[in-house]
Design an enzyme around this catalytic site. Sequence first.
Site, PDB file in Angstrom:
ATOM      1  N   GLU A  80       0.818  -1.214   0.000  1.00  0.00           N
ATOM      2  CA  GLU A  80       0.000   0.000   0.000  1.00  0.00           C
ATOM      3  C   GLU A  80       0.858   1.273   0.000  1.00  0.00           C
ATOM      4  OE1 GLU A  80      -3.052  -0.228  -0.670  1.00  0.00           O
ATOM      5  OE2 GLU A  80      -3.653  -2.219  -0.017  1.00  0.00           O
ATOM      6  N   GLN A  82       1.052   3.768  -1.836  1.00  0.00           N
ATOM      7  CA  GLN A  82       0.411   5.036  -2.181  1.00  0.00           C
ATOM      8  C   GLN A  82       0.063   5.879  -0.959  1.00  0.00           C
ATOM      9  OE1 GLN A  82      -1.058   2.039  -2.679  1.00  0.00           O
ATOM     10  NE2 GLN A  82      -3.032   2.114  -1.655  1.00  0.00           N
ATOM     11  N   CYS A 167     -13.198  -2.737 -15.693  1.00  0.00           N
ATOM     12  CA  CYS A 167     -12.595  -2.514 -17.002  1.00  0.00           C
ATOM     13  C   CYS A 167     -12.953  -1.084 -17.421  1.00  0.00           C
ATOM     14  CB  CYS A 167     -13.111  -3.535 -18.016  1.00  0.00           C
ATOM     15  SG  CYS A 167     -14.877  -3.399 -18.383  1.00  0.00           S
TER      16      CYS A 167
END
Length: 186
Positions: A80, A82, A167
């Site tokens: 993690e 970020q 997507c």
Amino acid sequence: MGDINVYSGPMKCGKTQQILNEYKRQLIAGKKVKMFKPTIDTRAGRDVVASRNGVDIPATSIYKISDLEKYDADVYCIDEFQFLKGNVKTIEEMASEGKKFFIAGLNLTAEKKPFGKMADLLCIADNVNMLTAICDNCKNENAVLTYYKGGKDTDIVIGDRQYLALCRNCYELLTKQDLANKKKVE
């Protein structure tokens, strides 16, 4: 010389599992390995990194990237990424000193913006593995985006109940639906 290996992509694509596998692999190779995670991430517990399939490894919680310098290891695994604060130059300098890194993190926010220091990290990485997930909406095998249920996510919410891996087509479809619903409310 060390190196920087990054696993990135949307939610649910296996980033954490990749660094857990590499952690074990490096131990087999006889390396001194340390696992780290941001202090803000308490989903699996304060001092553990866990994958969706139940594998977990003890971890040290850190707030900023430079905290890594306090720990002696041959290999640094970070989940993690970020959420960490600071400058990726610390990692680049440590790699130049022979340290090896395996790092997992979301590359984009739910708004498709670079997430934290991930863009900077991707630029200095020796190896980047962009992973995909299965789309939570249509089951397409090429989910590359993370979506926040219910529209724009201005506050970061740690966890996955509020997020979907999508997507591109489903992301655009649900984003348009959110926009239409918001206009109806106004």
